[in-house]
Design a protein around this motif. Structure first.
Motif, PDB file in Angstrom:
ATOM      1  N   VAL A   1       0.678  -1.058  -0.045  1.00  0.00           N
ATOM      2  CA  VAL A   1      -0.004   0.156  -0.148  1.00  0.00           C
ATOM      3  C   VAL A   1       0.821   1.385  -0.115  1.00  0.00           C
ATOM      4  O   VAL A   1       0.593   2.125  -0.924  1.00  0.00           O
ATOM      5  N   ARG A   2       1.871   1.278   0.992  1.00  0.00           N
ATOM      6  CA  ARG A   2       2.846   2.427   0.762  1.00  0.00           C
ATOM      7  C   ARG A   2       3.404   2.803  -0.396  1.00  0.00           C
ATOM      8  O   ARG A   2       3.960   3.800  -0.727  1.00  0.00           O
ATOM      9  N   ALA A   3       3.991   1.677  -1.022  1.00  0.00           N
ATOM     10  CA  ALA A   3       4.761   1.744  -2.246  1.00  0.00           C
ATOM     11  C   ALA A   3       3.744   2.496  -3.328  1.00  0.00           C
ATOM     12  O   ALA A   3       4.049   3.428  -4.354  1.00  0.00           O
ATOM     13  N   ILE A   4       2.474   2.133  -3.424  1.00  0.00           N
ATOM     14  CA  ILE A   4       1.592   2.669  -4.332  1.00  0.00           C
ATOM     15  C   ILE A   4       1.292   4.256  -3.867  1.00  0.00           C
ATOM     16  O   ILE A   4       1.434   5.010  -4.886  1.00  0.00           O
TER      17      ILE A   4
ATOM     18  N   ILE B   1     -15.596   5.266   7.304  1.00  0.00           N
ATOM     19  CA  ILE B   1     -15.091   3.814   7.106  1.00  0.00           C
ATOM     20  C   ILE B   1     -13.738   3.514   6.640  1.00  0.00           C
ATOM     21  O   ILE B   1     -13.139   4.138   5.742  1.00  0.00           O
ATOM     22  N   PHE B   2     -12.908   2.999   7.443  1.00  0.00           N
ATOM     23  CA  PHE B   2     -11.451   2.743   6.939  1.00  0.00           C
ATOM     24  C   PHE B   2     -11.134   1.227   6.948  1.00  0.00           C
ATOM     25  O   PHE B   2     -11.901   0.470   7.681  1.00  0.00           O
ATOM     26  N   SER B   3     -10.351   0.551   6.110  1.00  0.00           N
ATOM     27  CA  SER B   3      -9.912  -0.626   6.145  1.00  0.00           C
ATOM     28  C   SER B   3      -8.387  -0.923   6.581  1.00  0.00           C
ATOM     29  O   SER B   3      -7.701   0.078   6.294  1.00  0.00           O
ATOM     30  N   TRP B   4      -8.197  -2.030   7.206  1.00  0.00           N
ATOM     31  CA  TRP B   4      -6.749  -2.435   7.261  1.00  0.00           C
ATOM     32  C   TRP B   4      -6.266  -3.174   5.910  1.00  0.00           C
ATOM     33  O   TRP B   4      -7.109  -3.627   5.165  1.00  0.00           O
TER      34      TRP B   4
ATOM     35  N   ILE C   1      -7.225   3.146   3.396  1.00  0.00           N
ATOM     36  CA  ILE C   1      -6.660   1.908   3.916  1.00  0.00           C
ATOM     37  C   ILE C   1      -5.516   2.505   5.116  1.00  0.00           C
ATOM     38  O   ILE C   1      -4.782   3.574   4.815  1.00  0.00           O
ATOM     39  N   ILE C   2      -5.614   2.209   6.333  1.00  0.00           N
ATOM     40  CA  ILE C   2      -4.768   2.619   7.161  1.00  0.00           C
ATOM     41  C   ILE C   2      -3.632   1.570   7.925  1.00  0.00           C
ATOM     42  O   ILE C   2      -4.199   0.295   7.817  1.00  0.00           O
ATOM     43  N   ASP C   3      -2.840   2.102   8.649  1.00  0.00           N
ATOM     44  CA  ASP C   3      -1.912   1.119   9.274  1.00  0.00           C
ATOM     45  C   ASP C   3      -2.488   0.650  10.388  1.00  0.00           C
ATOM     46  O   ASP C   3      -3.035   1.495  11.256  1.00  0.00           O
ATOM     47  N   PRO C   4      -2.976  -0.651  10.992  1.00  0.00           N
ATOM     48  CA  PRO C   4      -3.543  -1.067  11.845  1.00  0.00           C
ATOM     49  C   PRO C   4      -2.874  -0.140  13.394  1.00  0.00           C
ATOM     50  O   PRO C   4      -3.697   0.072  14.152  1.00  0.00           O
ATOM     51  N   ARG C   5      -1.949  -0.046  13.355  1.00  0.00           N
ATOM     52  CA  ARG C   5      -1.036   0.665  14.640  1.00  0.00           C
ATOM     53  C   ARG C   5      -1.626   2.010  14.709  1.00  0.00           C
ATOM     54  O   ARG C   5      -1.487   2.760  15.748  1.00  0.00           O
ATOM     55  N   ASP C   6      -2.052   2.665  13.752  1.00  0.00           N
ATOM     56  CA  ASP C   6      -2.853   4.134  13.779  1.00  0.00           C
ATOM     57  C   ASP C   6      -4.140   3.967  13.944  1.00  0.00           C
ATOM     58  O   ASP C   6      -4.629   5.307  13.912  1.00  0.00           O
ATOM     59  N   THR C   7      -4.654   2.785  14.309  1.00  0.00           N
ATOM     60  CA  THR C   7      -6.236   2.774  14.398  1.00  0.00           C
ATOM     61  C   THR C   7      -6.593   3.809  15.695  1.00  0.00           C
ATOM     62  O   THR C   7      -7.719   4.588  15.622  1.00  0.00           O
ATOM     63  N   ARG C   8      -6.218   3.671  16.699  1.00  0.00           N
ATOM     64  CA  ARG C   8      -6.293   4.370  17.888  1.00  0.00           C
ATOM     65  C   ARG C   8      -6.330   5.843  17.459  1.00  0.00           C
ATOM     66  O   ARG C   8      -7.378   6.765  18.019  1.00  0.00           O
ATOM     67  N   LYS C   9      -5.121   6.375  17.287  1.00  0.00           N
ATOM     68  CA  LYS C   9      -5.040   7.678  16.892  1.00  0.00           C
ATOM     69  C   LYS C   9      -6.030   8.440  15.864  1.00  0.00           C
ATOM     70  O   LYS C   9      -6.495   9.378  16.001  1.00  0.00           O
ATOM     71  N   LEU C  10      -6.304   7.658  14.925  1.00  0.00           N
ATOM     72  CA  LEU C  10      -7.434   7.696  13.993  1.00  0.00           C
ATOM     73  C   LEU C  10      -8.727   7.926  14.788  1.00  0.00           C
ATOM     74  O   LEU C  10      -9.486   8.756  14.409  1.00  0.00           O
ATOM     75  N   LEU C  11      -9.042   6.968  15.564  1.00  0.00           N
ATOM     76  CA  LEU C  11     -10.229   7.179  16.017  1.00  0.00           C
ATOM     77  C   LEU C  11     -10.390   8.196  17.121  1.00  0.00           C
ATOM     78  O   LEU C  11     -11.502   8.839  16.954  1.00  0.00           O
ATOM     79  N   ILE C  12      -9.452   8.616  17.799  1.00  0.00           N
ATOM     80  CA  ILE C  12      -9.522   9.791  18.588  1.00  0.00           C
ATOM     81  C   ILE C  12      -9.821  10.951  17.645  1.00  0.00           C
ATOM     82  O   ILE C  12     -10.706  12.085  17.933  1.00  0.00           O
ATOM     83  N   PHE C  13      -8.866  11.241  16.469  1.00  0.00           N
ATOM     84  CA  PHE C  13      -9.330  12.280  15.567  1.00  0.00           C
ATOM     85  C   PHE C  13     -10.820  12.229  15.211  1.00  0.00           C
ATOM     86  O   PHE C  13     -11.233  13.421  15.132  1.00  0.00           O
TER      87      PHE C  13
END
Length: 537
Positions: free
Chosen positions: A29-32, A433-436, A502-514
């Motif tokens: 995903v990051r390469a794209i 709505i976001f995806s891993w 598409i998000i990095d799973p490790r960023d899920t909490r930060k995203l949810l707070i935002f």
């Protein structure tokens, strides 16, 4: 205080295998994403020669330093229409939610460094999605405009939806949502109406060309000879036509003026929000990488995910003794209350009834709901049918569709069939709505679909008095499975705008707070609507 206790063997062979698989998906995903940025930066010498700033740099200059920015729909249109290698993903628009002079707002910048910022069909649908989010979350919109308008190769596909973007702009203004446009360059024909329908317009001296018909079309249609500057230059719009409220000297000055507008907008001052205190989860977000099975057919305990994203890993489960397949409960994220619904198996009649009741309890006390997708769909079989799976499943979908509390969906694993609807997939209208990167969304699994079609085809052959052709049946089964597998991936779904990114799973909490803070701010804000929006006379 019901603290979740993790059973994950961090560092085990299974954990490391899962981690390696998820990191590989993230890297893809990051390469794209990087290829799209690199494609834009190839135009930097040309922009530098003209004294202009690249679109990505315009966005960075606009945003407050060191402030969060959540990109939206960044890979929409991936390998669709003219995008052969993925480097044109994004729909020709760089967009997201960020802060300008302390004001939370929607930002959209035409990526004029690629094909002049022309818009393909998925780019138009991306704009419609951005408008929807801005309306729901009461966000001012700032557009950094420079576009050749519709990609004429797909004019028929763009025309009607493009008109809807204009209708949206008019309605957003009437709802009381300010729209600011900086016209950095070309804005021709339909593209001229985007800034024209904004409430504040900033043109850039010697760069802006905002006109309905350029010199060649004008000459062909009327015989009149005029320069682009006379027809749609920055000074003309600021000094003669009155289309522009402000005249900037260059790109940076236009962005400075836009930031100044936000400083005087009296927007953030209307809402006084407190930042609640909260504790971080008791388990590291890094561990999320090793929890999701590398094999999508393998089950997982979603409470392990919850333990790593909610405050203090505190999860107050609802009806935990009644149907373990559907998990419901209350938590806080960033100090803000929410309900959580997730799955540890298919949705049974009992699970559907449980989730529908839980949604009504959240509705009663205005608690947002987080849906963490991990479902193979509704349970099938004689027992499920006789216990009313259609009845209870329908009531769950009714509850999801009709509840008025904010809904956020994270597709963490599989999300199949009507289970996707019951878990508030895109068709059910979540606010976000976001995806891993490992996630799968489809009507059913590829192998399952292949077998279904094989069984149906074989039955038809026998009904016709034919001996089943195993070679033909094998091909049908395998080709169907391959097609559905390819169309269920996170990349395929994000390209089709089935999620917001598409998000990095490790960023899920930060995203949810935002996102929860964004929603909370919107709930506190009262708009001042007018009948027709802000006019220019």
């Amino acid at each position: 205080m019901p603290i979740l206790q993790s059973e994950i063997a961090v560092g085990s062979e299974v954990f490391e295998t899962n981690k390696a698989a998820l990191l590989a998906q993230l890297e893809e995903v990051r390469a794209i994403q990087q290829s799209a940025v690199d494609r834009s930066y190839k135009a930097k010498p040309k922009y530098d020669k003209k004294g202009k700033i690249l679109p990505h740099e315009r966005v960075r200059l606009l945003l407050d330093a060191d402030s969060p920015f959540v990109e939206l729909c960044g890979l929409v249109g991936y390998k669709m229409h003219d995008d052969k290698d993925g480097s044109e993903a994004g729909g020709g628009i760089i967009a997201g939610i960020g802060f300008v002079n302390g004001t939370r707002c929607m930002i959209a910048a035409n990526n004029s460094a690629i094909k002049g910022g022309t818009i393909a069909p998925m780019g138009v649908h991306k704009s419609l999605r951005l408008h929807q989010i801005a309306l729901e979350q009461k966000l001012p919109i700032i557009t950094l405009a420079e576009s050749g308008g519709a990609n004429l190769n797909y004019a028929a596909e763009v025309f009607t939806a493009g008109g809807t973007t204009f209708a949206n702009q008019a309605r957003l203004s009437a709802k009381g949502i300010p729209q600011i446009s900086v016209v950095h360059g070309n804005a021709t024909a339909g593209g001229a109406y985007q800034p024209g329908l904004s409430d504040y317009v900033i043109t850039v001296r010697k760069q802006t060309e905002m006109l309905l018909a350029g010199p060649p079309l004008l000459l062909a249609a009327t015989g009149e000879v005029a320069t682009a500057e006379e027809l749609g230059g920055a000074e003309m719009h600021a000094q003669v036509a009155g289309t522009a409220e402000y005249l900037a000297e260059n790109d940076a000055d236009g962005i400075r003026i836009a930031r100044e507008i936000f400083a005087h907008l009296n927007w953030k001052e209307q809402v006084k929000l407190e930042t609640p205190e909260y504790k971080e989860p008791r388990y590291s977000a890094e561990e999320l990488l090793g929890i999701i099975p590398a094999d999508p057919k393998q089950p997982l305990d979603m409470k392990e995910i919850i333990a790593r994203i909610v405050d203090d890993s505190d999860f107050f489960e609802f009806k935990n003794e009644y149907d373990s397949h559907t998990v419901c409960g209350w938590s806080k994220v960033g100090g803000l209350h929410l309900g959580i619904i997730t799955n540890n198996g298919p949705i049974t009649p009992q699970g559907a009834a449980k989730a529908a009741q839980f949604i009504q309890l959240c509705e009663q006390t205005r608690r947002p709901i987080l849906f963490l997708h991990n479902t193979t769909g509704f349970m099938v079989g004689t027992d499920a049918e006789q216990n009313g799976i259609i009845k209870h499943g329908s009531k769950l979908i009714q509850a999801v569709a009709n509840c008025t509390v904010p809904k956020i969906s994270i597709i963490a694993h599989g999300s199949y069939g009507a289970g996707n609807y019951a878990m508030c997939g895109r068709p059910l209208g979540p606010q976000f709505i976001f995806s891993w990167p490992n996630s799968r969304v489809a009507v059913m699994g590829g192998a399952q679909a292949g077998k279904v079609l094989r069984i149906v085809a074989e039955a038809k052959q026998r009904e016709s008095g034919m001996e089943p052709n195993e070679q033909v049946l094998d091909f049908l089964e395998q080709s169907t499975a391959m097609k559905l597998e390819a169309q269920s991936t996170a990349l395929f779904n994000t390209a089709m705008l089935h999620d917001d990114g598409i998000i990095d799973p490790r960023d899920t909490r930060k995203l949810l707070i935002f996102l929860l803070q964004t929603i909370n701010e919107a709930q506190q804000r009262e708009l001042n609507p007018t009948r027709f929006g802000v006019p220019r006379f």
